[in-house]
Write an enzyme that holds these catalytic residues in place. Structure first.
Site, mmCIF file in Angstrom:
data_model
loop_
_atom_site.group_PDB
_atom_site.id
_atom_site.type_symbol
_atom_site.label_atom_id
_atom_site.label_comp_id
_atom_site.label_asym_id
_atom_site.label_seq_id
_atom_site.Cartn_x
_atom_site.Cartn_y
_atom_site.Cartn_z
ATOM 1 N N TRP A 102 1.751 2.440 -4.320
ATOM 2 C CA TRP A 102 2.890 2.167 -3.431
ATOM 3 C C TRP A 102 4.018 3.152 -3.675
ATOM 4 O O TRP A 102 4.686 3.585 -2.732
ATOM 5 C CB TRP A 102 3.380 0.727 -3.570
ATOM 6 N N ASP A 172 11.651 -1.012 -5.399
ATOM 7 C CA ASP A 172 10.690 -1.739 -4.576
ATOM 8 C C ASP A 172 10.212 -2.902 -5.444
ATOM 9 O O ASP A 172 9.484 -2.722 -6.407
ATOM 10 C CB ASP A 172 9.520 -0.816 -4.200
ATOM 11 N N LYS A 196 4.569 -11.597 -0.563
ATOM 12 C CA LYS A 196 3.980 -11.814 -1.881
ATOM 13 C C LYS A 196 4.671 -12.949 -2.625
ATOM 14 O O LYS A 196 4.030 -13.869 -3.077
ATOM 15 C CB LYS A 196 4.009 -10.530 -2.695
HETATM 16 C C1 LIG Z 1 2.629 -4.888 -0.556
HETATM 17 C C2 LIG Z 1 3.531 -3.839 -1.072
HETATM 18 C C3 LIG Z 1 4.113 -2.876 -0.224
HETATM 19 C C4 LIG Z 1 3.811 -2.813 1.258
HETATM 20 O O1 LIG Z 1 4.366 -3.878 1.896
HETATM 21 P P1 LIG Z 1 4.329 -4.037 3.492
HETATM 22 O O2 LIG Z 1 5.266 -5.167 3.695
HETATM 23 O O3 LIG Z 1 2.907 -4.315 3.850
HETATM 24 O O4 LIG Z 1 4.801 -2.767 4.077
HETATM 25 C C5 LIG Z 1 4.980 -1.970 -0.777
HETATM 26 N N1 LIG Z 1 5.265 -1.982 -2.091
HETATM 27 C C6 LIG Z 1 4.719 -2.878 -2.937
HETATM 28 C C7 LIG Z 1 5.088 -2.848 -4.380
HETATM 29 C C8 LIG Z 1 3.842 -3.839 -2.450
HETATM 30 O O5 LIG Z 1 3.306 -4.740 -3.283
#
Ligand SMILES: *Cc1c(COP(=O)(O)O)cnc(C)c1O
Length: 360
Positions: A102, A172, A196
């Site tokens: 990511w 993030d 999540k």
């Molecule tokens: C799932 C995830 C993403 C992507 O998320 P989307 O909402 O599908 O764009 C980005 N960064 C991390 C750390 C993730 O776990």
């Protein structure tokens, strides 16, 4: 149907009491004869919901007054672009830590908007650890430093935050927001896709320090400017109303449980249970360096693809589902987010023990 435990990495398990509440209120929210899905985002009822969601998040994360909470669509992936578009304004330069797939994607997008320096990377080690950061490498000529606090695919987590001095730290936090206590004042900006640890897919939460707003190039799309959301209470256009409503219920659930401090204790207990078994197992192994191990996503494997798929079948027959590892890593991955009860992890460990005895 017997009890199912869903270890999906995202969208992922939601607290059962929340789903029950959604079901109860689905057709008629507070006796109004309509669903939240059918309600104007300008109605007093929805305004109440979105305000409560924000206030609960502020309380749970202890968000200081000089931070804005924004509800955006487009997922964490859109933040890979919005962060540089809004924050790269003084030096047109930012640092990124490359700690997983990511962060790689975040770096790829950021490079379209300015100069990006990779401060540290664990790519050579297949992202099996958080790369060490040499603080001396950080010069002051950067608009921010970006990290991924929890690497969902590889199962690693920053156990300490880099001290960035005056450079805003951007995180993030998609896969571990609200799972452990963070001091928000240490960050310039935090973002997280909801699916999540917060609620359903379709909502992204951004927490941003006020002084970082205002430098957006106005010829770019209005919808990509954080100020569009901050000046309208995230009601410039129609927000993802239903995900915000479910998020509010999840935050109420978390508060009733004792908040993030209590949640962190439970999460550590859950993760310790699984890691302790993996450590003593002669069949299952974790490739992740001990000091970098995630509390939320725990990848593990046996010695062969054949045994892995047999194990996945065996687990599924016991109601333990979505344990497949990410397609890039193979093996297994147990995502044990906030809403995964400890019983689910206990069941998983029992199942691994049983499988191990049969395959010794
Ligand atoms: C799932 C995830 C993403 C992507 O998320 P989307 O909402 O599908 O764009 C980005 N960064 C991390 C750390 C993730 O776990």
């Amino acid at each position: 149907m017997g009890q199912i435990y869903n270890f999906s990495a995202g969208p992922s398990v939601l607290p059962k009491p929340v789903l029950e509440k959604v079901q109860e209120e689905l057709l008629s929210y507070q006796g109004l004869g309509m669903s939240v899905m059918e309600m104007s985002h300008r109605s007093q009822y929805f305004e109440e919901i979105i305000k409560q969601a924000e206030n609960l998040l502020r309380q749970l994360m202890n968000i200081p007054q000089n931070y804005k909470v924004l509800f955006i669509q487009g997922g964490a992936s859109l933040q890979f672009s919005m962060v540089p578009m809004n924050l790269l304004h003084q030096y047109h330069h930012a640092y990124y830590v490359d700690s997983g797939s990511w962060s790689e994607k975040a770096i790829k997008e950021a490079k379209k908007h300015g100069e990006i320096t990779i401060l540290a990377s664990s790519k050579e080690e297949n992202y099996t650890k958080i790369p060490p950061i040499n603080l001396l490498d950080i010069k002051s000529n950067a608009d921010y430093l970006h990290i991924t606090t929890n690497n969902t695919i590889e199962g690693t987590r920053f156990s300490t935050l880099p001290e960035t001095g005056n450079i805003p730290l951007v995180a993030d936090m998609s896969s571990n927001i609200l799972s452990e206590v963070y001091d928000v004042s240490k960050f310039g900006l935090i973002y997280a896709g909801a699916q999540k640890n917060i609620g359903p897919a379709g909502l992204t939460v951004v927490i941003v320090r006020e002084d970082l707003l205002g430098a957006f190039q106005k010829e770019n799309p209005t919808m990509l400017n954080y100020e569009t959301y901050s000046s309208s209470g995230s009601l410039y256009n129609t927000p993802p109303t239903f995900p915000i409503y479910v998020t509010k219920l999840v935050l109420e659930w978390l508060q009733a449980l004792g908040g993030v401090t209590e949640m962190e204790k439970i999460n550590r207990a859950k993760a310790n249970l699984l890691y302790a078994f993996i450590e003593e197992s002669s069949l299952f192994v974790s490739r992740v360096e001990v000091s970098s191990r995630s509390l939320m996503n725990i990848p593990f494997t046996t010695s062969s693809d054949q045994l892995n798929s047999e194990f996945l079948q065996f687990a599924a027959s016991k109601g333990l589902i979505t344990l497949e590892g990410h397609r890039s890593t193979g093996g297994m991955r147990a995502s044990i987010y906030n809403a995964m009860p400890i019983e689910g992890v206990e069941k998983l460990v029992d199942c691994m023990k049983e499988f191990e005895i049969e395959h010794r």
